[in-house]
Design an enzyme around this catalytic site. Structure first.
Site, mmCIF file in Angstrom:
data_model
loop_
_atom_site.group_PDB
_atom_site.id
_atom_site.type_symbol
_atom_site.label_atom_id
_atom_site.label_comp_id
_atom_site.label_asym_id
_atom_site.label_seq_id
_atom_site.Cartn_x
_atom_site.Cartn_y
_atom_site.Cartn_z
ATOM 1 N N ASN A 106 -19.156 19.203 -5.043
ATOM 2 C CA ASN A 106 -18.105 19.480 -4.103
ATOM 3 C C ASN A 106 -16.979 19.853 -4.355
ATOM 4 O O ASN A 106 -15.972 20.580 -5.401
ATOM 5 C CB ASN A 106 -17.924 18.839 -2.869
ATOM 6 C CG ASN A 106 -16.766 19.118 -2.416
ATOM 7 O OD1 ASN A 106 -15.447 18.487 -2.379
ATOM 8 N ND2 ASN A 106 -17.344 20.023 -0.885
ATOM 9 N N THR A 160 -9.934 18.228 -1.654
ATOM 10 C CA THR A 160 -9.825 17.261 -3.259
ATOM 11 C C THR A 160 -9.304 18.188 -4.347
ATOM 12 O O THR A 160 -8.091 18.252 -5.373
ATOM 13 C CB THR A 160 -11.217 16.966 -3.772
ATOM 14 O OG1 THR A 160 -11.557 15.404 -2.280
ATOM 15 C CG2 THR A 160 -11.240 15.785 -4.655
ATOM 16 N N LYS A 203 -12.598 0.881 2.400
ATOM 17 C CA LYS A 203 -14.376 2.089 1.363
ATOM 18 C C LYS A 203 -15.863 0.751 1.626
ATOM 19 O O LYS A 203 -15.706 0.346 1.926
ATOM 20 C CB LYS A 203 -14.470 1.925 -0.294
ATOM 21 C CG LYS A 203 -15.250 2.918 -1.385
ATOM 22 C CD LYS A 203 -14.186 4.599 -0.909
ATOM 23 C CE LYS A 203 -14.360 4.963 -1.685
ATOM 24 N NZ LYS A 203 -13.113 6.355 -2.136
ATOM 25 N N LYS A 224 -8.646 2.967 5.644
ATOM 26 C CA LYS A 224 -9.006 4.694 5.558
ATOM 27 C C LYS A 224 -9.815 4.667 3.804
ATOM 28 O O LYS A 224 -9.243 4.070 3.210
ATOM 29 C CB LYS A 224 -7.852 5.513 5.631
ATOM 30 C CG LYS A 224 -8.784 6.703 5.420
ATOM 31 C CD LYS A 224 -8.632 7.377 6.834
ATOM 32 C CE LYS A 224 -8.984 8.663 6.983
ATOM 33 N NZ LYS A 224 -10.591 8.966 6.442
ATOM 34 N N LYS A 258 -3.455 4.865 -3.163
ATOM 35 C CA LYS A 258 -3.871 6.729 -3.232
ATOM 36 C C LYS A 258 -2.927 6.532 -1.890
ATOM 37 O O LYS A 258 -1.670 7.736 -1.565
ATOM 38 C CB LYS A 258 -5.617 7.481 -2.785
ATOM 39 C CG LYS A 258 -6.184 7.855 -3.856
ATOM 40 C CD LYS A 258 -7.144 8.276 -3.395
ATOM 41 C CE LYS A 258 -8.431 8.032 -4.116
ATOM 42 N NZ LYS A 258 -9.769 8.840 -4.142
HETATM 43 N N1 GLU Z 1 -13.791 9.198 -0.558
HETATM 44 C C1 GLU Z 1 -11.998 10.184 -0.712
HETATM 45 C C2 GLU Z 1 -11.424 9.145 -1.417
HETATM 46 O O1 GLU Z 1 -11.844 8.934 -2.323
HETATM 47 C C3 GLU Z 1 -12.214 10.510 0.659
HETATM 48 C C4 GLU Z 1 -11.341 9.814 1.722
HETATM 49 C C5 GLU Z 1 -10.193 9.945 2.961
HETATM 50 O O2 GLU Z 1 -10.647 10.996 3.171
HETATM 51 O O3 GLU Z 1 -10.507 8.447 4.047
HETATM 52 O O4 GLU Z 1 -10.448 9.481 -1.635
#
Ligand code: GLU
Length: 420
Positions: free
Chosen positions: A227, A196, A112, A76, A100
């Protein structure tokens, strides 16, 4: 036991990430084989995407998708559109996504993606073609139970909608769970846009209570008014903090008596620019060194470095961006007794609400805004204390603690699967 991070000096960002991961794996008592498994993504693909541009000529863009590890579940993570995207960066970011997800206890590994492009120079039609072309190129390795993309730097809910539509056409069935960060009417979740920033706010609330301080009247500097940065500024202003500095890519504003965030938000354009409307601006570099209690880098990577870390006056640094502090700067701040709340913890609100969005898509049942908020708050509080307690237990800085706390679940999952 005391854990140090001196292995990380003068290394590339990905090597520094690997060195800290090795420290975490040693600390947890796993074998060298575990490090061999987790030090590189299991899969990285490079794609070439032809796009017919508005001038009639074809331009071929390069994109990547990195899947760090799928022992826990599907991978993810977001897709960024930026001129400086590289394979190394995408690999690091996918490993950070694993951390994370581990810290927040989500049933995912990290992924990613990115495309080397400058979306500010592209038309709406060109961006749509690029987004759809990227999905066609990666469609075989992604999907609701394989790898679930999301927004990241310079990508938004419209881009997620095009990508979801392209994937659904390829698969010939509606697939909202393929991607998160979608518009509400296409199966997006309440609270995803502010997630976030809300997560950063919870981290700040928990950090100030650990330090026996208060948010009211705390002086805050926020680098970046996109954002994340603009919502963080709003939420802190509403809580009574004095937001004394903000910035965008063009410059920064600083006022020791506090800035009027509602006015600045009204003046901000759709690219998040606001400082170009003022005369007495300072540079982003100058802003970081100004007096404040809490500094929030919410823009791009490598902003706090060995060059300026000694001049940072804040007592708490909260990383709302991915990778804003270099390994050397982390060590300098730790020696100065600055409480650094690392990116893999502070910026995890986005992926947490993405997880809620995916759950809602899988169930076909949608939550209220309050349900999303309460669940996000609970997960962020748990995540903060998990990392903080790990840092106390192993007498290490919060960054190394976040690697320790973020690695445990995927290492255990790999052991149960018999991979190590
Ligand atoms: N791009 C965001 C991050 O770096 C969100 C990733 C997501 O929602 O899967 O955490």
């Amino acid at each position: 036991m005391t854990v140090t991070s001196d292995k990380t000096s003068s290394l590339s960002s990905f090597q520094a990430t690997q060195a800290r991961l090795e420290t975490a794996i040693d600390t947890l008592g796993y074998s060298q084989e575990m490090f061999e498994l987790l030090k590189e993504p299991i899969r990285v693909i490079t794609v070439r995407i032809p796009v017919r541009m508005d001038n009639g000529k074809t331009q071929v863009f390069t994109g990547f998708r990195s899947q760090h590890n799928d022992a826990v579940g599907p991978t993810k993570g977001g897709v960024r559109f930026h001129p400086s995207v590289s394979e190394d960066e995408v690999k690091s970011l996918s490993l950070w996504m694993s951390l994370k997800c581990g810290i927040a206890d989500l049933p995912y590994g990290g992924g990613k993606g990115g495309i080397i492009c400058d979306p500010r120079q592209m038309s709406f039609r060109e961006l749509e073609q690029l987004s759809r072309g990227y999905v066609r190129m990666i469609s075989q390795i992604v999907g609701p139970t394989k790898d679930i993309p999301a927004p990241d730097v310079y990508t938004n809910s419209q881009i997620m909608a095009w990508m979801m539509d392209e994937y659904s056409r390829i698969r010939e069935f509606d697939s909202p769970g393929f991607i998160t960060g979608k518009p509400l009417m296409l199966g997006g979740s309440h609270g995803r846009e502010t997630a976030t920033a809300k997560g950063v706010l919870v981290c700040i609330e928990e950090a100030v209570s650990v330090l026996n301080k208060k948010i009211e009247n705390a002086r805050v500097i926020i680098q970046g008014f996109g954002n994340a940065g603009s919502y963080i500024a709003k939420f802190l202003y509403d809580k009574g903090a004095a937001v004394v500095g903000i910035s965008d890519v063009l410059g920064a504003l600083y006022n020791p008596d506090g800035l009027s965030i509602p006015d600045l938000s009204d003046q901000r354009d759709s690219f998040g620019m606001v400082t170009n409307q003022f005369k007495n601006t300072i540079t982003n570099e100058e802003l970081l060194e100004k007096e404040c209690d809490i500094l929030i880098p919410a823009a791009i990577s490598n902003q706090i470095t060995a060059r300026n870390a000694d001049c940072i006056q804040a007592k708490v640094v909260v990383e709302a961006a991915n990778g804003p502090t270099t390994p050397e700067a982390t060590d300098i701040l730790t020696k100065k007794d600055v409480l650094l709340i690392p990116d893999v913890l502070a910026s995890s609100g986005g992926v947490i609400v993405s997880y809620f969005e995916w759950v809602q898509n899988n169930q076909g049942y949608y939550w209220s805004e309050e349900e999303v908020e309460q669940n996000l708050h609970r997960k962020m509080v748990q995540s903060f204390h998990k990392v903080h307690e790990t840092s106390t237990r192993y007498k290490t800085d919060m960054r190394t603690a976040s690697y320790i706390a973020g690695t445990r679940k995927m290492a255990e999952a790999a052991l149960f699967r018999g991979w190590v």
